[in-house]
Design a protein around this motif. Structure first.
Motif, PDB file in Angstrom:
ATOM      1  N   LEU A  36       0.909  -1.336   0.247  1.00  0.00           N
ATOM      2  CA  LEU A  36       0.010  -0.061   0.019  1.00  0.00           C
ATOM      3  C   LEU A  36       0.942   1.314   0.018  1.00  0.00           C
ATOM      4  O   LEU A  36       0.476   2.060  -0.567  1.00  0.00           O
ATOM      5  CB  LEU A  36      -1.035  -0.030   1.283  1.00  0.00           C
ATOM      6  N   ILE A  37       1.846   1.218   0.962  1.00  0.00           N
ATOM      7  CA  ILE A  37       2.924   2.291   0.864  1.00  0.00           C
ATOM      8  C   ILE A  37       3.431   2.507  -0.502  1.00  0.00           C
ATOM      9  O   ILE A  37       3.723   3.694  -1.025  1.00  0.00           O
ATOM     10  CB  ILE A  37       3.809   2.484   2.034  1.00  0.00           C
ATOM     11  N   GLN A  38       4.044   1.556  -1.166  1.00  0.00           N
ATOM     12  CA  GLN A  38       4.560   1.543  -2.670  1.00  0.00           C
ATOM     13  C   GLN A  38       3.358   2.210  -3.571  1.00  0.00           C
ATOM     14  O   GLN A  38       3.843   3.102  -4.421  1.00  0.00           O
ATOM     15  CB  GLN A  38       4.971   0.236  -2.916  1.00  0.00           C
ATOM     16  N   MET A  39       2.271   1.605  -3.280  1.00  0.00           N
ATOM     17  CA  MET A  39       1.134   2.181  -4.182  1.00  0.00           C
ATOM     18  C   MET A  39       0.983   3.710  -4.059  1.00  0.00           C
ATOM     19  O   MET A  39       0.692   4.565  -5.178  1.00  0.00           O
ATOM     20  CB  MET A  39      -0.120   1.584  -4.157  1.00  0.00           C
ATOM     21  N   LEU A  40       0.961   4.062  -2.880  1.00  0.00           N
ATOM     22  CA  LEU A  40       0.819   5.383  -2.253  1.00  0.00           C
ATOM     23  C   LEU A  40       1.860   6.392  -3.058  1.00  0.00           C
ATOM     24  O   LEU A  40       1.729   7.395  -3.598  1.00  0.00           O
ATOM     25  CB  LEU A  40       0.785   5.587  -0.939  1.00  0.00           C
ATOM     26  N   ALA A  41       3.255   6.020  -2.964  1.00  0.00           N
ATOM     27  CA  ALA A  41       4.342   6.542  -3.615  1.00  0.00           C
ATOM     28  C   ALA A  41       4.384   6.690  -4.900  1.00  0.00           C
ATOM     29  O   ALA A  41       4.497   7.956  -5.517  1.00  0.00           O
ATOM     30  CB  ALA A  41       5.561   5.866  -3.254  1.00  0.00           C
ATOM     31  N   VAL A  42       3.836   5.685  -5.725  1.00  0.00           N
ATOM     32  CA  VAL A  42       3.510   5.705  -7.084  1.00  0.00           C
ATOM     33  C   VAL A  42       2.588   6.587  -7.469  1.00  0.00           C
ATOM     34  O   VAL A  42       2.640   7.705  -8.411  1.00  0.00           O
ATOM     35  CB  VAL A  42       3.207   4.469  -7.727  1.00  0.00           C
ATOM     36  N   ASN A  43       1.449   6.638  -6.902  1.00  0.00           N
ATOM     37  CA  ASN A  43       0.399   7.568  -7.418  1.00  0.00           C
ATOM     38  C   ASN A  43       0.700   9.007  -6.716  1.00  0.00           C
ATOM     39  O   ASN A  43       0.189   9.894  -7.410  1.00  0.00           O
ATOM     40  CB  ASN A  43      -0.872   6.962  -6.543  1.00  0.00           C
ATOM     41  N   TYR A  44       1.331   9.218  -5.720  1.00  0.00           N
ATOM     42  CA  TYR A  44       1.522  10.500  -5.256  1.00  0.00           C
ATOM     43  C   TYR A  44       2.547  11.212  -6.307  1.00  0.00           C
ATOM     44  O   TYR A  44       2.469  12.310  -6.654  1.00  0.00           O
ATOM     45  CB  TYR A  44       2.200  10.719  -3.826  1.00  0.00           C
ATOM     46  N   GLU A  45       3.414  10.424  -6.907  1.00  0.00           N
ATOM     47  CA  GLU A  45       4.661  11.045  -7.802  1.00  0.00           C
ATOM     48  C   GLU A  45       3.786  11.329  -9.020  1.00  0.00           C
ATOM     49  O   GLU A  45       4.134  12.290  -9.792  1.00  0.00           O
ATOM     50  CB  GLU A  45       5.584   9.821  -7.992  1.00  0.00           C
ATOM     51  N   ILE A  46       2.731  10.235  -9.592  1.00  0.00           N
ATOM     52  CA  ILE A  46       2.069  10.551 -10.669  1.00  0.00           C
ATOM     53  C   ILE A  46       1.317  12.036 -10.586  1.00  0.00           C
ATOM     54  O   ILE A  46       1.412  12.779 -11.414  1.00  0.00           O
ATOM     55  CB  ILE A  46       0.944   9.549 -11.015  1.00  0.00           C
ATOM     56  N   PHE A  47       0.678  12.181  -9.488  1.00  0.00           N
ATOM     57  CA  PHE A  47      -0.153  13.542  -9.061  1.00  0.00           C
ATOM     58  C   PHE A  47       0.731  14.654  -9.234  1.00  0.00           C
ATOM     59  O   PHE A  47       0.355  15.765  -9.920  1.00  0.00           O
ATOM     60  CB  PHE A  47      -0.836  13.387  -7.583  1.00  0.00           C
ATOM     61  N   LEU A  48       1.969  14.645  -8.718  1.00  0.00           N
ATOM     62  CA  LEU A  48       2.884  15.689  -8.603  1.00  0.00           C
ATOM     63  C   LEU A  48       3.443  15.983 -10.161  1.00  0.00           C
ATOM     64  O   LEU A  48       3.551  17.121 -10.461  1.00  0.00           O
ATOM     65  CB  LEU A  48       4.120  15.293  -7.876  1.00  0.00           C
ATOM     66  N   GLN A  49       3.742  14.939 -11.026  1.00  0.00           N
ATOM     67  CA  GLN A  49       4.125  15.187 -12.369  1.00  0.00           C
ATOM     68  C   GLN A  49       2.895  15.782 -13.046  1.00  0.00           C
ATOM     69  O   GLN A  49       3.312  16.600 -13.659  1.00  0.00           O
ATOM     70  CB  GLN A  49       4.778  13.901 -13.073  1.00  0.00           C
ATOM     71  N   ALA A  50       1.869  15.347 -12.902  1.00  0.00           N
ATOM     72  CA  ALA A  50       0.649  15.568 -13.667  1.00  0.00           C
ATOM     73  C   ALA A  50       0.383  17.282 -13.125  1.00  0.00           C
ATOM     74  O   ALA A  50       0.169  18.142 -14.131  1.00  0.00           O
ATOM     75  CB  ALA A  50      -0.642  14.969 -13.392  1.00  0.00           C
ATOM     76  N   LYS A  51       0.453  17.707 -11.916  1.00  0.00           N
ATOM     77  CA  LYS A  51       0.310  18.949 -11.490  1.00  0.00           C
ATOM     78  C   LYS A  51       1.216  19.997 -12.088  1.00  0.00           C
ATOM     79  O   LYS A  51       1.142  20.894 -12.519  1.00  0.00           O
ATOM     80  CB  LYS A  51       0.424  19.062 -10.063  1.00  0.00           C
ATOM     81  N   LYS A  52       2.727  19.455 -12.185  1.00  0.00           N
ATOM     82  CA  LYS A  52       3.778  20.312 -12.552  1.00  0.00           C
ATOM     83  C   LYS A  52       3.597  20.412 -14.165  1.00  0.00           C
ATOM     84  O   LYS A  52       3.716  21.569 -14.658  1.00  0.00           O
ATOM     85  CB  LYS A  52       5.114  19.415 -12.279  1.00  0.00           C
ATOM     86  N   TYR A  53       2.981  19.485 -14.985  1.00  0.00           N
ATOM     87  CA  TYR A  53       2.631  19.609 -16.394  1.00  0.00           C
ATOM     88  C   TYR A  53       1.598  20.623 -16.629  1.00  0.00           C
ATOM     89  O   TYR A  53       1.588  21.415 -17.342  1.00  0.00           O
ATOM     90  CB  TYR A  53       2.288  18.283 -16.920  1.00  0.00           C
TER      91      TYR A  53
END
Length: 118
Positions: A36-53
């Motif tokens: 769950l923590i690994q999935m949280l890291a992946v999705n949090y990173e995706i969120f940040l990258q999409a926000k940056k874009y």
């Protein structure tokens, strides 16, 4: 601890905080939480990258049909939903903590009633 080397420093810091919180609260990070923590890291990173874009390119982009919403809006929204679900699963939000406390209180009340009714 979760391997977060491939993620941004923001995600690394966030996951470190999550792991510290869970360790302080429960004394350890249970084996079944690691995924769950690994999935949280992946999705949090995706969120940040999409926000940056979106921050860099805007919410609209040109297409052959005119200006359309950036597809990163949906990516960011989907990642945000997953992050919220994972945070609730790990009981690391005030809302999920309150729900857990309510369940514990309900259970205590049921035990008291059973004791009274004997």
């Amino acid at each position: 601890m979760t391997n977060t080397e491939q993620f941004s420093t923001n995600t690394q810091a966030y996951i470190k905080g999550v792991e510290e919180y869970l360790t302080d609260k429960f004394g350890t990070i249970k084996e079944n939480w690691k995924g769950l923590i690994q999935m949280l890291a992946v999705n949090y990173e995706i969120f940040l990258q999409a926000k940056k874009y979106i921050d860099e390119n805007g919410m609209l982009q040109p297409s052959k049909y005119g200006m359309v919403a950036s597809p990163m809006i949906k990516v960011m929204n989907d990642a945000s939903i997953q992050v919220q679900k994972l945070v609730n699963s790990l009981t690391i939000s005030p809302l999920s903590e309150n729900k857990l406390k309510d369940k514990m209180v309900d259970s205590d009340e049921e035990d008291a009633i059973k004791t009274l009714l004997g």
